[in-house]
Design an enzyme around this catalytic site. Structure first.
Site, mmCIF file in Angstrom:
data_model
loop_
_atom_site.group_PDB
_atom_site.id
_atom_site.type_symbol
_atom_site.label_atom_id
_atom_site.label_comp_id
_atom_site.label_asym_id
_atom_site.label_seq_id
_atom_site.Cartn_x
_atom_site.Cartn_y
_atom_site.Cartn_z
ATOM 1 N N ALA A 214 0.866 -1.163 0.000
ATOM 2 C CA ALA A 214 0.000 0.000 0.000
ATOM 3 C C ALA A 214 0.910 1.221 0.000
ATOM 4 O O ALA A 214 2.063 1.136 0.443
ATOM 5 C CB ALA A 214 -0.865 -0.008 1.255
ATOM 6 N N GLY B 31 0.474 -4.927 0.998
ATOM 7 C CA GLY B 31 -0.748 -4.938 0.184
ATOM 8 C C GLY B 31 -0.548 -5.632 -1.160
ATOM 9 O O GLY B 31 -1.514 -6.130 -1.749
ATOM 10 N N GLU C 268 -0.925 -9.187 -0.374
ATOM 11 C CA GLU C 268 -2.349 -9.376 -0.040
ATOM 12 C C GLU C 268 -3.203 -9.397 -1.317
ATOM 13 O O GLU C 268 -4.163 -10.161 -1.418
ATOM 14 C CB GLU C 268 -2.811 -8.280 0.925
ATOM 15 C CG GLU C 268 -2.191 -8.457 2.313
ATOM 16 C CD GLU C 268 -2.457 -7.296 3.238
ATOM 17 O OE1 GLU C 268 -2.072 -6.162 2.886
ATOM 18 O OE2 GLU C 268 -3.066 -7.496 4.304
ATOM 19 N N GLU D 247 4.504 -5.210 7.303
ATOM 20 C CA GLU D 247 3.752 -4.177 8.022
ATOM 21 C C GLU D 247 4.241 -3.894 9.431
ATOM 22 O O GLU D 247 4.258 -2.756 9.885
ATOM 23 C CB GLU D 247 2.253 -4.541 8.072
ATOM 24 C CG GLU D 247 1.506 -4.293 6.770
ATOM 25 C CD GLU D 247 1.600 -5.439 5.774
ATOM 26 O OE1 GLU D 247 2.427 -6.358 5.967
ATOM 27 O OE2 GLU D 247 0.850 -5.409 4.780
HETATM 28 N N1 COA Z 1 4.608 3.024 -0.666
HETATM 29 C C1 COA Z 1 5.019 4.169 -1.242
HETATM 30 N N2 COA Z 1 6.118 4.267 -1.993
HETATM 31 C C2 COA Z 1 6.838 3.156 -2.181
HETATM 32 C C3 COA Z 1 6.475 1.918 -1.616
HETATM 33 C C4 COA Z 1 5.303 1.882 -0.824
HETATM 34 N N3 COA Z 1 4.867 0.757 -0.274
HETATM 35 N N4 COA Z 1 7.400 0.999 -1.945
HETATM 36 C C5 COA Z 1 8.303 1.629 -2.717
HETATM 37 N N5 COA Z 1 7.967 2.933 -2.855
HETATM 38 C C6 COA Z 1 8.671 3.969 -3.606
HETATM 39 C C7 COA Z 1 9.907 4.477 -2.856
HETATM 40 O O1 COA Z 1 9.542 5.451 -1.894
HETATM 41 C C8 COA Z 1 10.720 5.050 -3.988
HETATM 42 O O2 COA Z 1 10.165 6.278 -4.362
HETATM 43 P P1 COA Z 1 11.142 7.576 -4.617
HETATM 44 O O3 COA Z 1 12.045 7.151 -5.726
HETATM 45 O O4 COA Z 1 10.194 8.665 -4.986
HETATM 46 O O5 COA Z 1 11.876 7.793 -3.333
HETATM 47 C C9 COA Z 1 10.439 4.086 -5.136
HETATM 48 O O6 COA Z 1 9.205 3.433 -4.803
HETATM 49 C C10 COA Z 1 11.508 3.036 -5.321
HETATM 50 O O7 COA Z 1 11.692 2.358 -4.097
HETATM 51 P P2 COA Z 1 13.102 2.174 -3.368
HETATM 52 O O8 COA Z 1 12.844 1.952 -1.916
HETATM 53 O O9 COA Z 1 14.022 3.292 -3.719
HETATM 54 O O10 COA Z 1 13.612 0.840 -4.051
HETATM 55 P P3 COA Z 1 14.641 -0.230 -3.444
HETATM 56 O O11 COA Z 1 15.011 -1.117 -4.561
HETATM 57 O O12 COA Z 1 15.752 0.464 -2.713
HETATM 58 O O13 COA Z 1 13.802 -1.047 -2.354
HETATM 59 C C11 COA Z 1 11.843 -2.210 -1.505
HETATM 60 C C12 COA Z 1 12.713 -1.862 -2.746
HETATM 61 C C13 COA Z 1 10.602 -2.928 -2.031
HETATM 62 C C14 COA Z 1 12.655 -3.145 -0.585
HETATM 63 C C15 COA Z 1 11.469 -0.921 -0.753
HETATM 64 O O14 COA Z 1 10.912 -0.010 -1.681
HETATM 65 C C16 COA Z 1 10.467 -1.110 0.351
HETATM 66 O O15 COA Z 1 10.819 -1.614 1.427
HETATM 67 N N6 COA Z 1 9.188 -0.649 0.142
HETATM 68 C C17 COA Z 1 8.172 -0.677 1.150
HETATM 69 C C18 COA Z 1 7.644 -2.064 1.341
HETATM 70 C C19 COA Z 1 6.592 -2.080 2.432
HETATM 71 O O16 COA Z 1 6.859 -1.854 3.584
HETATM 72 N N7 COA Z 1 5.361 -2.394 2.024
HETATM 73 C C20 COA Z 1 4.268 -2.555 2.945
HETATM 74 C C21 COA Z 1 3.461 -1.331 3.006
HETATM 75 S S1 COA Z 1 2.087 -1.555 4.091
#
Ligand code: COA
Length: 260
Positions: free
Chosen positions: A66, A112, A115, A135
């Site tokens: 999400a 999400g 999910e 989460e």
């Molecule tokens: N919500 C909002 N933005 C998200 C996102 C999320 N769940 N997951 C990734 N993004 C965005 C990042 O903020 C980044 O945006 P920016 O370039 O404007 O800063 C872009 O997507 C790329 O992500 P980034 O984190 O730079 O890539 P990465 O390869 O370093 O890491 C992940 C990949 C998936 C490990 C990391 O993005 C992550 O941990 N995301 C969140 C996962 C999460 O907690 N999801 C559950 C949400 S309830």
């Protein structure tokens, strides 16, 4: 159908819906959830569409969760509303569609995103896919059905570990858990998924929709599931699909189902 955050492509009886926010790893913001609902509702109402593939754009992510930026400042009530609305219009909606929806998990499926994949009727992953429910690292729990569907798919112990550690599992582990049915090289994911979908599209859409209903009913209440199966089995006998399926068998030809 044109949308801002998703792409919809149809070929014959098959529709492919691609979540298209690659710069945000296809994170599900409010607008994307609404668009997914609208597109899925339209496709479910189209008799010619007999299977739907749901995937993410780019090579990195199915859906990375999400959109955290949208709920970081929510109150208790807003948090509960976010989960309730999302579950109603997307996650429960997908699970209860009459058209089969297959998740083609092409990279990260987190929070999400996992999910959503779990709400689909089954899942196929690319070999680079990573799945998890992170989460609790954010101080919340999975709110789009993850605490319910993950134990249904992988068992309570594995689900508890995945939720508590917030760790990611790779595609092969997900397959060994029963979370995904197949793992294929990323370049082959869509073709492989389409092949399976094309087998589905040859079968009776009415019978498939009743099967979805019966399977889902049993996951809520086992007794109700058996009752739903009996009722739906009976209803099949009144359908044109049943007449065509049985007649075609007796006439030693392939059935062409009218979907009625
Ligand atoms: N919500 C909002 N933005 C998200 C996102 C999320 N769940 N997951 C990734 N993004 C965005 C990042 O903020 C980044 O945006 P920016 O370039 O404007 O800063 C872009 O997507 C790329 O992500 P980034 O984190 O730079 O890539 P990465 O390869 O370093 O890491 C992940 C990949 C998936 C490990 C990391 O993005 C992550 O941990 N995301 C969140 C996962 C999460 O907690 N999801 C559950 C949400 S309830």
């Amino acid at each position: 159908m044109t949308f801002e955050n998703i792409l919809v492509a149809t070929e014959g009886h098959l529709a492919t819906l691609t979540i298209n926010r690659p710069s945000k790893l296809n994170a599900l913001n409010k607008a994307t959830i609404q668009e997914l609902h609208d597109a899925l509702a339209q496709l479910d109402a189209e008799a010619t569409i007999k299977a739907i593939i749901l995937t993410g754009s780019g090579e990195k992510a199915f859906v990375a969760g999400a959109d955290i930026s949208e709920f970081a400042h929510f109150s208790i009530e807003e948090g509960a509303q976010l989960a309730a609305l999302g579950q109603e219009i997307l996650f429960d909606f997908v699970e209860n569609m009459k058209t089969p929806v297959i998740a083609a998990v092409n990279g990260f499926a987190l929070g999400g995103g996992l999910e959503l994949a779990m709400a689909c009727h089954f899942r196929i992953a690319s070999d680079n896919a990573k799945m998890g429910l992170p989460e609790v690292t954010l101080g919340v729990i999975p709110g789009y059905g993850g605490t319910q569907r993950l134990p249904q798919l992988v068992g309570k112990g594995r689900a508890m570990e995945m939720i508590m550690t917030a760790g990611m599992i790779d595609a092969e582990t997900a397959k060994s858990y029963g979370l995904v049915n197949h793992v294929v090289p990323q370049a082959e994911l869509l073709e492989f998924t389409k092949d399976i979908a094309s087998k589905i599209t040859k079968n009776s859409p009415v019978a498939i929709s009743y099967a979805i209903k019966a399977v889902n009913a049993g996951l809520i209440d086992t007794k109700e599931g058996f009752k739903t199966e009996i009722k739906s089995f009976g209803k099949c006998f009144g359908t044109e699909d049943f007449k065509e399926g049985t007649t075609a068998f007796l006439e030693k030809r392939k059935a062409t189902f009218p979907g009625k």
